[in-house]
Design a protein around this motif. Structure first.
Motif, PDB file in Angstrom:
ATOM      1  N   GLY A 195     -37.105   8.399  -5.266  1.00  0.00           N
ATOM      2  CA  GLY A 195     -35.718   8.906  -5.734  1.00  0.00           C
ATOM      3  C   GLY A 195     -35.991   8.474  -7.822  1.00  0.00           C
ATOM      4  O   GLY A 195     -35.325   9.112  -8.006  1.00  0.00           O
ATOM      5  N   ASP A 196     -36.740   7.863  -7.812  1.00  0.00           N
ATOM      6  CA  ASP A 196     -36.544   7.654  -9.194  1.00  0.00           C
ATOM      7  C   ASP A 196     -38.224   8.036 -10.326  1.00  0.00           C
ATOM      8  O   ASP A 196     -38.049   7.579 -11.532  1.00  0.00           O
ATOM      9  CB  ASP A 196     -37.074   5.725  -9.741  1.00  0.00           C
ATOM     10  N   GLY A 209     -18.963  14.090  -5.003  1.00  0.00           N
ATOM     11  CA  GLY A 209     -19.167  12.516  -4.787  1.00  0.00           C
ATOM     12  C   GLY A 209     -19.931  12.429  -3.772  1.00  0.00           C
ATOM     13  O   GLY A 209     -21.128  11.832  -3.743  1.00  0.00           O
ATOM     14  N   ILE A 210     -19.468  13.579  -2.353  1.00  0.00           N
ATOM     15  CA  ILE A 210     -20.635  13.765  -1.010  1.00  0.00           C
ATOM     16  C   ILE A 210     -22.137  14.034  -1.122  1.00  0.00           C
ATOM     17  O   ILE A 210     -22.864  13.208  -0.763  1.00  0.00           O
ATOM     18  CB  ILE A 210     -19.750  14.880  -0.304  1.00  0.00           C
ATOM     19  N   VAL A 236     -25.620  12.148  -0.653  1.00  0.00           N
ATOM     20  CA  VAL A 236     -26.152  12.565  -0.027  1.00  0.00           C
ATOM     21  C   VAL A 236     -27.755  13.065   0.316  1.00  0.00           C
ATOM     22  O   VAL A 236     -29.098  12.706  -0.038  1.00  0.00           O
ATOM     23  CB  VAL A 236     -25.990  13.844   0.986  1.00  0.00           C
ATOM     24  N   ILE A 237     -28.354  13.752  -1.050  1.00  0.00           N
ATOM     25  CA  ILE A 237     -29.128  13.987  -2.186  1.00  0.00           C
ATOM     26  C   ILE A 237     -29.676  13.152  -2.765  1.00  0.00           C
ATOM     27  O   ILE A 237     -31.528  12.646  -2.419  1.00  0.00           O
ATOM     28  CB  ILE A 237     -29.244  14.757  -2.992  1.00  0.00           C
ATOM     29  N   ALA A 238     -29.295  11.652  -3.163  1.00  0.00           N
ATOM     30  CA  ALA A 238     -30.072  10.416  -3.858  1.00  0.00           C
ATOM     31  C   ALA A 238     -30.209   9.615  -2.210  1.00  0.00           C
ATOM     32  O   ALA A 238     -31.247   8.749  -2.418  1.00  0.00           O
ATOM     33  CB  ALA A 238     -28.590   9.305  -4.162  1.00  0.00           C
ATOM     34  N   GLY A 239     -30.177   9.764  -1.267  1.00  0.00           N
ATOM     35  CA  GLY A 239     -29.877   8.921   0.256  1.00  0.00           C
ATOM     36  C   GLY A 239     -31.407   9.375   0.334  1.00  0.00           C
ATOM     37  O   GLY A 239     -32.282   8.913   0.627  1.00  0.00           O
TER      38      GLY A 239
END
Length: 189
Positions: A38-39, A21-22, A26-29
């Protein structure tokens, strides 16, 4: 047994929340602050996406810089190397075929001048970059096919050389897709 069951269940639940979850959030952020948000960093030409900067693509026409060979035929879904070592006879035959093909398309280049990266596949099979030398050795072929001065092509290579990270980490490199897009843009000027 009960003394271990409850702490194990708690630890499992905590790790699921953290790692499933967390951590991904965080990595996506963090990814939102990178090129491409990020894409993936896309490269466009004439208003349309022609590829990704960090995924190698196959170029076989003489008018373009050729990429490093791929053991997975540039399939990003199946990244990987061939796992064949330098003493494997099948691998050596494959490298010989690549050398012969390169020499056929690049007259004036002798066998000893060919950088290894142009005849051997990378570990991922998707390497998007060449060394500056790997790009420069192809300049005469491209200049001949495109009917431009070889110095114009060499200058274009030099303009696309990316220095090592912070000037210290890794080799200088040239992104093949970006370089080929620049070739086409040069043709349209």
């Amino acid at each position: 047994m009960k003394t271990y069951l409850l702490p194990s269940a708690k630890l499992t639940l905590i790790l699921i929340v953290l790692l499933a979850g967390i951590y991904p959030l965080v990595i996506a952020g963090i990814g939102k602050f990178t090129p491409g948000k990020g894409d993936g960093e896309t490269i466009t030409y004439k208003g349309r996406v022609v590829g990704y900067a960090n995924i190698g693509q196959k170029f076989t026409k003489d008018e373009y810089f050729w990429s490093r060979p791929s053991a997975v035929d540039y399939n990003a879904a199946g990244s990987g190397g061939s796992n064949k070592g330098p003493s494997n006879p099948d691998y050596l035959k494959q490298v010989e075929v690549r050398i012969d093909t390169f020499l056929k398309h690049n007259p004036g280049v002798n066998r000893a001048q060919i950088p290894a990266e142009l005849v051997t596949a990378s570990g991922s099979g998707l390497d998007p970059n060449l060394s500056p030398g790997g790009a420069r050795i192809q300049a005469a072929r491209i200049a001949r096919v495109r009917d431009v001065n070889v110095n114009v092509v060499l200058k274009l290579v030099d303009q696309h050389v990316q220095a090592p990270l912070l000037g210290l980490f890794g080799p200088a490199k040239v992104n093949v897709l970006q370089l080929n897009v620049a070739l086409d843009e040069m043709k349209n000027k």
